[in-house]
Design an enzyme around this catalytic site. Sequence first.
Site, mmCIF file in Angstrom:
data_model
loop_
_atom_site.group_PDB
_atom_site.id
_atom_site.type_symbol
_atom_site.label_atom_id
_atom_site.label_comp_id
_atom_site.label_asym_id
_atom_site.label_seq_id
_atom_site.Cartn_x
_atom_site.Cartn_y
_atom_site.Cartn_z
ATOM 1 N N ALA C 532 0.882 -1.264 -0.026
ATOM 2 C CA ALA C 532 -0.024 -0.182 0.103
ATOM 3 C C ALA C 532 0.893 1.079 -0.029
ATOM 4 O O ALA C 532 0.172 2.497 0.259
ATOM 5 C CB ALA C 532 -1.057 -0.036 1.088
ATOM 6 N N SER C 533 2.073 1.282 -0.338
ATOM 7 C CA SER C 533 2.996 2.332 -0.343
ATOM 8 C C SER C 533 2.799 3.094 1.179
ATOM 9 O O SER C 533 2.710 4.285 1.048
ATOM 10 C CB SER C 533 2.679 3.381 -1.315
ATOM 11 O OG SER C 533 2.531 2.734 -2.685
ATOM 12 N N ARG C 534 2.864 2.454 2.024
ATOM 13 C CA ARG C 534 2.447 2.696 3.348
ATOM 14 C C ARG C 534 3.785 2.936 4.492
ATOM 15 O O ARG C 534 3.621 3.789 5.433
ATOM 16 C CB ARG C 534 1.338 2.167 4.252
ATOM 17 C CG ARG C 534 1.441 0.535 4.224
ATOM 18 C CD ARG C 534 0.561 0.094 5.173
ATOM 19 N NE ARG C 534 0.362 0.055 6.542
ATOM 20 C CZ ARG C 534 0.947 -0.427 7.412
ATOM 21 N NH1 ARG C 534 1.910 -1.121 6.986
ATOM 22 N NH2 ARG C 534 1.088 0.070 8.591
ATOM 23 N N ALA C 737 6.368 13.415 4.351
ATOM 24 C CA ALA C 737 6.693 12.441 3.296
ATOM 25 C C ALA C 737 5.277 11.527 3.102
ATOM 26 O O ALA C 737 4.475 11.263 3.934
ATOM 27 C CB ALA C 737 7.635 11.384 3.441
ATOM 28 N N GLY C 739 3.814 8.303 0.597
ATOM 29 C CA GLY C 739 4.586 6.712 -0.287
ATOM 30 C C GLY C 739 4.219 7.059 -1.786
ATOM 31 O O GLY C 739 3.675 7.965 -2.168
ATOM 32 N N GLY C 741 5.423 3.962 -3.760
ATOM 33 C CA GLY C 741 5.867 2.771 -4.302
ATOM 34 C C GLY C 741 5.184 2.178 -5.603
ATOM 35 O O GLY C 741 5.751 1.901 -6.513
ATOM 36 N N GLU C 742 3.812 2.472 -5.164
ATOM 37 C CA GLU C 742 2.899 1.898 -6.332
ATOM 38 C C GLU C 742 2.581 2.785 -7.443
ATOM 39 O O GLU C 742 2.361 2.460 -8.717
ATOM 40 C CB GLU C 742 1.710 1.250 -5.709
ATOM 41 C CG GLU C 742 1.966 0.313 -4.499
ATOM 42 C CD GLU C 742 0.501 0.221 -3.715
ATOM 43 O OE1 GLU C 742 -0.480 -0.619 -3.927
ATOM 44 O OE2 GLU C 742 0.291 1.093 -2.954
#
Lengths: 155, 297, 785
Positions: C532-534, C737, C739, C741-742
């Site tokens: 989850a780009s968490r 910040a 996330g 990533g996805e």
Amino acid sequence: MSFHRIILTVNGSTEQVDVPGNMTLLQMLREKLALTGTKNGCAAGECGACTVLMNGEPVNSCMVLAAECNGADIITIEGLARDGQLDVIQKTIIEQGGVQCGFCTPGMLISARALLNRNPHPKEEEIREALVGNLCRCTGYNRIVSAVKAAAEVQ
Amino acid sequence: MINPHPGLPELEYVMPASLDEASKFLIEHTGEAKPFMGGTDCFVRLRDGAWNLKYLVNVKGLDGTNEIRFDPKNGLTIGAAVPMNKIVSHPDINKHYPLLTEAARTVASYQLRSRATIGGNICNASPAGDTIGACIVYGGKLNVHSIKGKRLEPLASFFKGPGKTVLEPGDIVTSISFPLPPPNHVGRYIKLGRNKISDLAIVGVTVLGYPDSNAKSGYTFKIALASVAPVPLVPLKAEQILADKPLNENIISEAAQAAMDSCTPIDDVRSSARYRKYMIRNLTRQALTDVWQKIKK
Amino acid sequence: MTIAPTKDKATTNIGVSKPRVDVREKVTGAAIFTDDVQFGAGLLHARAKRSPYAHALIKRIDISKAKALPGVKVVVTGEDFPNRTGLYLRDRFIFARDRVRFVGEAVAGVAAVSEEIADKAVDLIEVEYEPLPGVHDPVYGASSEAPLVHPDLGSYEWPNFIFPVPGTNISNHFKVRKGDVDSVWEKCAAVVEYTFRVPHVQHVPIEPHVAIAKVDDEGNVTLWASSQSPFAQRNLIAKSLDIPESKIRVIAPLIGGGFGCKAGVTMEAIPVAIALKAKGHPVKFRLTREEEFYTNFVRQGLVAQIKVGCDKDGNLLGLQNTMYWDGGGYTDYGVNITRAGGYSGSGPFDCPNVKVDSLCVYTNHPVGGAYRGFGMSEVHTGIVQAMDMLAEKIGMDRVEFLKKNVVQEGDKILTGMTMHKTGIKECIDKAAQAINWGVKEPNSAPNKLRGKGIAVMWKAPAMPPNAGSSALIKLNEDASVTVMIGGQEIGQGTFTAMAQIAAEALGVPFESVKVKGPIDTQYSPYEWQTVASRLTWSMGNAVRNAALDARRRILDMVAEAWGENVEDLDIKDGYVISYKTEESISLKNIVVYGIPKPNDEGWIGGPVVGSGNFMPTYVTGLDKETGQGERAVVHYTTGAQAVDLEVDLDTGQITILKAVSAFDVGKAINPDLVRAQIEGGFVQGMSSAIFEEMKLVNGHMQNPSFVDYRIATSADVPEKIEAIIVEAPQDDGPFGARGIGEHPMVPTIAALANAIYNATGVRVPHPPLSAEKIYLAMLDAGIVK
């Protein structure tokens, strides 16, 4: 099942191993010699994670029978650095950010080293062609290509 | 359900001392033994169960199977177990048979080409085999060893269907021989894959052309098409058009259309038959144009 | 040593491209991945017996021949494990029991002294099936004609934010109703209505799944797994096997790529189940590449029926999106992808009237699970192409149209949540500028057509409302700092980012901070999952809090020793300094042994350990019928992507000349790692857009190998991939910040489809946008002959 006794050089050291006929070079490296830096990603010669140098040429070690390796000279990722000194391609891939999960990295570095050995100053197109057999899902490749370019300039 | 074995199934690796011994062994174990060269196709078939073998019979290094010999008077012989990379880097092949270099270089990846052999590429008899077209247009003939002796098999009649050839149990292809190439010839191999390089051919077009005073057009073209028929296909009508009619863009297009019409491709997981047919036309036209531009100079 | 005291807060660790902390071991082959862990001679090897049917009843399983094979130690079937499991909806068993629901489903497991023997034993297991009619299309599956894949759906367990419809194949029906869509269409100057189809794709980590389980004679389970989710796996395996969490230890070494497929539980329960019957023996289960393709989580297919309309000035008036997700035979994880697809189903657009129906449909296809983007690539493929079509219909420049309609701070988004500060317009401007938007560039050759496309995106972390993070920080004698976390280094660089956050919050040099795997549920603090780009946001907060806790302990100790106020003290570069007295003291030794009082009167302090956690507490539920609620998600990361490409008229092949991505990451902790995510994500998106599709025929995957499931290689990648970082800070992110990533692969399919349309005038709407599809579309449109 019969075994074949083979004697070969792996990363400069002589090894004697008894291997069954269906054992691949990849399996021998990982299971008999505990050289686990060489990775198994497909066992079908497609992903390149198991690439090693065999008598100076890169091969998919999943596509070579261990029994064929009698007398061979094998270099794996563990043999790329010498005396704790990283190979230039190892240094440049770090500098260029060409490593993420790291699973393709050993095979990728072996392919890159082989390219630089046969062609010290490859063109971008030649670099991309030389690495098509090494799949990477994380980086998008360009930083790896940059690392090879940078290594060619340094070496 | 496609569910291959995790590794190679149990089997024996056999190292005969001679071709005779190898042939004998293969006959004694018909159905359960195969000659073994590079292994790149063989391992895949063993894993997925398409082949169920007890023995792999190594023929690498036996009686010249690993050698490349070029003789300026008689031509070229490439050992069946010579890997693709050796062909790509061989100076005599690059100089006299550059189309072989070009085709061999398109096979899979560099590291696979360290192992994949020209003999394997031919004997697998895949309609998609990348080097087969070049071998056909250069007039290659296979040297076959058997217990009855040696014989020559022309490629034109070698293939019987996907994965099927005229080879009998005990037959071992030891090398492929080529006559001297036609003077001033130019070759081109255009391979279309899903990826830019490294894929199997959706279609492959091999063209070899050279000035030929016996041809009405002044040129002879040889064409071989991959992945569009059960066996590698030579579109004779297209070749005839190019031999008979004065060359220009329209004639090239006509020949390309004839090549397309001669194909009987199938729908498969890589491409539809429809796309294949159009690609044969377009890429044949491209390859013919490339070659013609060079030979007419 | 004295350091000149200054209260200057200029950071040396945040916004700086520090070198990765995990990289040397990865370039030397020393890095240990799960398959590399050595277990000695007692190791057993497991294989699974798999269903050759997409849908069938299991009538009989005979394991006697397999059991009799020398070398076989254990054979188990579904009979042995009666509990259902699943991350959200508990709908699956470890081994199928009464019926199989997809090709490749495990029906039995074997452990033997070698992989070869296990493989042979699997062949000896006899299973008798009664084939059933299958469901191979989600729209059909949702209809009343379709056979039921889960007749007992109503008896399953699910959390209160999932809405199954028992008696149908719909395992979640998520609805959004905002305004009044039905009456708006007649007010629109332009309306576009189109159905988009996105195929199943596979994650393709280069490392296949592997897990090793061992059970000791007291019943303690240790599982080594290539895992994004050691804690979730501990929890789910505990439930499915009736073992308390305290008796399960999951160790997760470095992971060779995951992209979502190593989250939740898939194959990891199998070796545990087998190991329970072979106590004392480690049992290793490793998927072949072929199994990797269709027996584990896949990205769900999607059919999206979209209708969008705007007024004559291009203002969006209505947006309707009905999504049929092809969930596969089990949707334990997929139900939440459907939910995420629903509450973000408008795309990043501000529209007064929105109607979304997001249906998770059981089919007899491979099982859907998390995949980088968690539904968002699929959603954006349709909605962003529809906007491109609508902009054209109303005669408006695409960039202008997007900027007019994207969400902005203060907008009430589709779920009623108020949008936070976001840099999406800046992303659009920067991406457009970088590819010379609006400038028609020449073709490189007569047989090429050139075009440009742009796409926008948003994505929120998709997770339960209370997904938590925790961190521990301990200091060592040499003033080095060990950060203990439960989030996984999956290649994204989280270990490095956490080291930077810890260094900054604590006041020590980055080089003195150590973050290392493996993640070990016995020793590592809790982390929900690495998904989850968490992590940068959630785990980053936990690490920052732990570092601040350690810092407070250190400062309390020194303040007491020096008789000063904590407010006058600071930690800089590994030294405690006093702004008042200009005294300084190294952290060395004092962080373990404390500080002696004067005159040998005793000691102050003790070994310093800091702890911290983070959990969002503000996410609210959404109404079942309207999807409305105060705060559906924690936040959205937004961005834009633009491409400039050429189409070959002879082959249909595309060449991407330049690709630009701009994302609002709040604050880039490590800009180079952010750019690396953006570049790699673009290429994964491009690969899925052009090449990838699981070709399913009646549930059977036709291309389960790299031979015919092609992914992008080094030769397929554009030389120019530009990554632009935009920073509109996140109010509750560590240093601002959020996330990334996805997100980089989310808009890619739409961006490419829009560019192909721009080049050729032909829309190829359904990925993969293969050369074949493009060529045949051009042929049918008469662009080529």
